[in-house]
Design an enzyme around this catalytic site. Sequence first.
Site, PDB file in Angstrom:
ATOM      1  N   LYS A  11       0.884  -1.176  -0.100  1.00  0.00           N
ATOM      2  CA  LYS A  11       0.020   0.209  -0.023  1.00  0.00           C
ATOM      3  C   LYS A  11       0.829   1.139   0.035  1.00  0.00           C
ATOM      4  CE  LYS A  11      -3.739   1.969   2.713  1.00  0.00           C
ATOM      5  NZ  LYS A  11      -4.532   1.844   3.824  1.00  0.00           N
ATOM      6  N   SER A  36      -9.479   2.241   3.259  1.00  0.00           N
ATOM      7  CA  SER A  36      -8.384   2.920   2.524  1.00  0.00           C
ATOM      8  C   SER A  36      -7.862   2.049   1.708  1.00  0.00           C
ATOM      9  CB  SER A  36      -7.814   3.900   3.295  1.00  0.00           C
ATOM     10  OG  SER A  36      -7.136   3.239   4.138  1.00  0.00           O
ATOM     11  N   SER A  93      -9.933  -0.116   7.469  1.00  0.00           N
ATOM     12  CA  SER A  93      -9.421   0.101   6.002  1.00  0.00           C
ATOM     13  C   SER A  93      -8.746  -1.148   5.476  1.00  0.00           C
ATOM     14  CB  SER A  93      -8.336   0.988   6.250  1.00  0.00           C
ATOM     15  OG  SER A  93      -9.154   2.397   6.375  1.00  0.00           O
TER      16      SER A  93
END
Lengths: 93, 485, 485
Positions: free
Chosen positions: B76, B151, B175
Amino acid sequence: MNRNEVESIAHLARLAIADEEIAVYVENLSRIIEFVNQLDRADTEGVDPMAHPLHMTQPLREDGVTEADQRELYQQNAPAVQHGLYLVPKVLD
Amino acid sequence: MHEMTVAQAGRAIAARQFGSEELVRHLLERIGRLNPELNAFLTLTEDHALAAARAADACVAAGDGGPLTGVPIAHKDIFCTAGVTTTCGSHMLENFVSPYDATVVERLNAAGTVMLGKTNMDEFAMGSSNETSWFGPVRNPWDTARVPGGSSGGSAAAVAARLVPAATGTDTGGSIRQPAALTGITGIKPTYGRVSRYGMIAFASSLDQAGVLARSAEDAALLLGAMSGHDARDSTSVDAPVPDYAAQLDAPLEGLTVGLVEEFFDEGLEPANAAVVEAALKVLEGLGAKVRRVSLPGIGLSVPTYYVVAPAECSSNLARFDGVRFGYRAAQPRDLEDLYKRSRGEGFGAEVKRRIMTGTYVLSAGYFDAYYLKAQRVRQIIAAGFSEAFESVDVVVGPTTPTPAFEIGSKTHDPVTMYLNDIYTIGVNLAGLPGLSLPCGFVDGLPVGLQIVGRAFDEGRILNVAHRFQRETDWHTRSPGGAFA
Amino acid sequence: MDWETIIGLEIHAQLATKSKIFSGASTAYGAPPNSQACLVDLGYPGVLPVLNGAAVRMAVVFGLATDATVAARSVFARKNYFYPDLPKGYQISQYELPVVHDGRIEIRLDSGERKTIGITRAHLEEDAGKSLHENYQGLSGIDLNRAGTPLLEIVSEPDLRSAKEAVAYMKAIHQLVRYLGICDGNLQEGSFRCDANVSVRPRGRHEFGTRTETKNLNSFRFVERAINHEVERQVDILESGGRVVQETRLYDPDRDETRPMRTKEEANDYRYFPDPDLLPLVVGTDMVDAARASMPELPWVKRDRFVEQYGLSEYDADVLTVSRASADYYEAVVRSGIDPKLAANWVTGELAGALNKAGLDIADSPVDSKSLVQILVRVEDGTISGKLAKDVFEEVWASATSADGTPVSADEVIESKGLRQITDAGAVEAVIREVMAANPQQLEKYRSGKDKLFGFFVGQVMKATGSKANPTLVNDLLKSMLADR
């Protein structure tokens, strides 16, 4: 929240908000604050605030120099540098 | 080849059925073809990946490999990666090249994984749909008109679309778990302090944790094991041994007590989702678990609590982005004030600015007690609620999300509506407990996730429950197919 | 109107650790800009603070030395504001729960009066960087080498009632931190900084008047002048019917006046909250006991002991104990057997004078205690007179500060310059006879009653013997010989 409050919060947080946008922020932030106001209904008498999920205490580091001078590498991301100094608009006292 | 899980690929590479380089090339080609539609990857590190793959193959040839050697993963874009752009999904860091590797990256590199690139995310991890990214939304491979969740939306979509077998993510309010649920994969957020936060760009320091998105509990166990452990560079990382999660996966569930959270089965939960989750619980019962209802008092206030604490911490964490030492700097600032206000005003997106302002407000003089302190007290109550539940059950379960994936743009009109997507996941972060989501069915062709929450540092147990469920069912093997076959 | 002055001082002492309070970068003074600012000090995304144990121990030692409470549990808090020398946009400090509180220190005023000044608290925090106003096309340059240096902020109760008391307090704290070895007290380099909070009120009034804070006081002299100026300014305002504005002012040493700071610091709401990246600091009995055991003899204890043990005046004891280096030097001399008063005269007289002139600290004295002992031993055993000993001292000093720096010994100087005292009565008698013969008129006048001329004869004899004649012997022989007819 009203317009004045939004402006003063934006100033504290150093965020430029265009005049046209202020109304939207007022609306959204008011909505959020209204939402979090639900917390009022919780009975928290005698409850300590939790700052951490862990019940640990701060570990201590030994005092020694472990970092070398890597200025050049670190300043690769700097927008404005001269003679190794980070440049900003003149700071007044 | 892209259908292989991490565990399978690791074994295949070790057995020299194929090399890491071959697998990497295969995935890079897939990414090149399929990523444009998904927008899951922001940066591809092809040269680096091929070099790492070759090194991994040499390692295997020398007999020095482990279960993760040569396995491709993605990170990420919130994890700092040395020499590689790290944007955090933001205009503010669009051109930021990190000079160092996050601990998570270091450890996964050391375990032999091969980074293919950095994945898209909600800006500064603030969002539940991956729609706040400066670089455009990520699409859900199950239905590209829908969000993948956020997210960690890029990581979730990449894994679900078989662009990469696993990816790292972070979870502050859900997330990892929420996007895992919306994309039909397995995602785990460990106990707070289990994984080092060093090098993970901070959103809300007392809530953030790094974790894994993969296609099975077994994969998650392997990766989590490699990521976890004490790091002297993170004062909040716990100095406790990391169990062998993989070794615990097959333990039988006889006698396991499972608590079903009553409060989660409220009007917000879509009935179809509820039905899928209930069916999943029957599977657990079939495996010998005893399901009973538990109540978590205070859990109903978890979303408002979170939206005081997280913005407060982020308003302070993001103050370092000021255009001076790195990051976006406004052109031709008139003076210092202008430099700050325009660099930040132009560099940050609307959701980030909203949260910074909310946070500034709740910490400000006159409001601190009523909001920040109050929220931290309610947080204590919520944590106590979990503790009490764990006195009578081993794990706590419920739906991960109230609905399946929603359409892109459908919830962006009102911040609070978006916030409510995390209603079942947020309490777990507030209490610092480990939680995972695994696929347990479908509603109208869209994946549904079951959340399993454990006691602190009981990752092994929740992975075990998930793994046993995945031995009985095949939801986790389903693939979006179509363009992503 | 009789005005009473109320002063409180805030002192920031840079702790003498090798590395920074939250990172492993060096704290050494004078390095090239930003060469000692690591990622943590620069506030880079993703990095985290780790607390330096030595800084904590130094704070504990300070607490013990000032009879304060050392908090078993204290908390680091973020003080949030924007300034270019503050990279994270917040300073890590301590707010509600400081590590040390409720201490006291005794000051002694010129009048000899003793007064106890309360120390409200002493807490740990990190220093900021420096803004250099070099003109880079109208821009300022920021050097973050200093960012992250540990500071102990020492806050006094508003117990000080005059500028002189304030200086006495500042000097007492300055001496103490140097004695404890926790701060080098270098005001020019900025390792010991002082801000003064000043207000006035009509004598007899109970409430405090509005106070101002004056910064940039980097010498004892400036502190005194700035406070006096500020008191005068406030009294003028109040006496002409105005109101004192609460504000931060800067002392301008060139103009000898204070002026308001242009940055509106007072408009800041610092939004303090506990730093979520750091855990509560626990100081256990182990650490306190170890700190207590490591404490040197405190200055006031040493001073009183000098008076008691060496029979010194309070004044001399004060001077000798001004620093540990000075006290240790003195004691080394005395322990070698030299009479304490003789040693005191020399250390506070001849040695101090030479050191002052050369701008040296006693720790760097070219004439070390062993060398001084050599000289004083020869004074005590009568080899040389006190007067000539000064010449010997100068020679030894000169040799030690010469190009090759090897100091000669006292005996070498005495021999090579023939400075041995003349103690042979016969030789002195011969000189006296010569002097008497050479000065018949003075002899006549003396014998007819002009006693004052005795000194003339002493001087003549000393001159004739190159000051080497033993003065007591000269006195005794002159008395008898001048009187003889």
